[in-house]
Design a protein around this motif. Structure first.
Motif, PDB file in Angstrom:
ATOM      1  N   THR A 147       0.853  -1.188   0.000  1.00 52.34           N
ATOM      2  CA  THR A 147       0.000   0.000   0.000  1.00 52.34           C
ATOM      3  C   THR A 147       0.886   1.233   0.000  1.00 52.34           C
ATOM      4  N   LEU A 148       0.684   2.089  -1.005  1.00 52.88           N
ATOM      5  CA  LEU A 148       1.438   3.338  -1.112  1.00 52.88           C
ATOM      6  C   LEU A 148       0.575   4.471  -0.591  1.00 52.88           C
ATOM      7  N   VAL A 149       1.079   5.206   0.379  1.00 56.67           N
ATOM      8  CA  VAL A 149       0.341   6.306   0.993  1.00 56.67           C
ATOM      9  C   VAL A 149       0.979   7.616   0.539  1.00 56.67           C
ATOM     10  N   ASP A 150       0.162   8.506  -0.031  1.00 55.76           N
ATOM     11  CA  ASP A 150       0.654   9.799  -0.505  1.00 55.76           C
ATOM     12  C   ASP A 150       0.758  10.751   0.680  1.00 55.76           C
ATOM     13  N   GLU A 151       1.975  10.979   1.134  1.00 51.72           N
ATOM     14  CA  GLU A 151       2.187  11.918   2.236  1.00 51.72           C
ATOM     15  C   GLU A 151       2.346  13.338   1.713  1.00 51.72           C
ATOM     16  N   GLY A 152       2.727  13.480   0.447  1.00 49.56           N
ATOM     17  CA  GLY A 152       2.831  14.796  -0.185  1.00 49.56           C
ATOM     18  C   GLY A 152       3.786  15.726   0.522  1.00 49.56           C
ATOM     19  N   GLU A 153       3.765  16.951   0.077  1.00 44.51           N
ATOM     20  CA  GLU A 153       4.566  17.996   0.698  1.00 44.51           C
ATOM     21  C   GLU A 153       3.834  18.533   1.915  1.00 44.51           C
ATOM     22  N   GLU A 154       4.576  19.019   2.866  1.00 43.28           N
ATOM     23  CA  GLU A 154       3.975  19.572   4.079  1.00 43.28           C
ATOM     24  C   GLU A 154       3.031  20.712   3.700  1.00 43.28           C
ATOM     25  N   GLY A 155       1.799  20.654   4.178  1.00 42.38           N
ATOM     26  CA  GLY A 155       0.814  21.680   3.908  1.00 42.38           C
ATOM     27  C   GLY A 155       0.100  21.530   2.577  1.00 42.38           C
ATOM     28  N   SER A 156       0.430  20.493   1.807  1.00 44.16           N
ATOM     29  CA  SER A 156      -0.193  20.292   0.503  1.00 44.16           C
ATOM     30  C   SER A 156      -1.610  19.754   0.666  1.00 44.16           C
ATOM     31  N   SER A 157      -2.544  20.315  -0.110  1.00 43.95           N
ATOM     32  CA  SER A 157      -3.922  19.843  -0.055  1.00 43.95           C
ATOM     33  C   SER A 157      -4.241  18.941  -1.244  1.00 43.95           C
ATOM     34  N   HIS A 158      -3.233  18.586  -2.037  1.00 45.73           N
ATOM     35  CA  HIS A 158      -3.450  17.797  -3.248  1.00 45.73           C
ATOM     36  C   HIS A 158      -3.008  16.349  -3.066  1.00 45.73           C
ATOM     37  N   LEU A 159      -3.304  15.750  -1.951  1.00 46.48           N
ATOM     38  CA  LEU A 159      -2.923  14.371  -1.717  1.00 46.48           C
ATOM     39  C   LEU A 159      -3.813  13.440  -2.518  1.00 46.48           C
ATOM     40  N   LYS A 160      -3.241  12.382  -3.040  1.00 40.42           N
ATOM     41  CA  LYS A 160      -3.969  11.372  -3.793  1.00 40.42           C
ATOM     42  C   LYS A 160      -4.366  10.224  -2.867  1.00 40.42           C
ATOM     43  N   GLU A 161      -5.361   9.472  -3.291  1.00 46.63           N
ATOM     44  CA  GLU A 161      -5.814   8.314  -2.519  1.00 46.63           C
ATOM     45  C   GLU A 161      -4.708   7.258  -2.475  1.00 46.63           C
ATOM     46  N   ASP A 162      -4.756   6.389  -1.467  1.00 43.68           N
ATOM     47  CA  ASP A 162      -3.793   5.291  -1.360  1.00 43.68           C
ATOM     48  C   ASP A 162      -3.851   4.425  -2.611  1.00 43.68           C
ATOM     49  N   VAL A 163      -2.713   3.857  -2.982  1.00 41.86           N
ATOM     50  CA  VAL A 163      -2.628   2.895  -4.081  1.00 41.86           C
ATOM     51  C   VAL A 163      -2.319   1.548  -3.459  1.00 41.86           C
TER      52      VAL A 163
END
Length: 85
Positions: free
Chosen positions: A14-30
């Motif tokens: 399972t890949l979890v999108d942690e993104g950049e700090e403060g980013s609101s554009h996180l993707k769903e888990d893969v």
């Protein structure tokens, strides 16, 4: 971040999108399910609330792995025992 679990008939990554700090554009888990004869890739599509599934044969998976390290072009992988020299 990712997790790895070994189930009875598959390995599940399972890949979890942690993104950049403060980013609101996180993707769903893969979720990647590795079976003996194929690999499935799953991700929730939030606009439809449905899980999208792509199934790759083992041959397609090998091609994908090779493609990640190659430049643009058209390729066909050959096993070393298939090459006559």
């Amino acid at each position: 971040m990712f997790t790895i679990e070994h189930d009875f008939d598959a390995t599940v990554v399972t890949l979890v999108d942690e993104g950049e700090e403060g980013s609101s554009h996180l993707k769903e888990d893969v979720i990647i399910n590795a079976f003996e004869d194929c690999v499935t890739v799953e991700q929730l599509e939030p606009t439809t609330d449905r899980v999208q599934v792509v199934t790759l044969s083992m041959s397609q998976l090998r091609d994908l792995a090779a493609a990640l390290d190659l430049p643009e072009g058209v390729y066909r992988l050959a096993r070393s025992e298939d090459i006559k020299g």
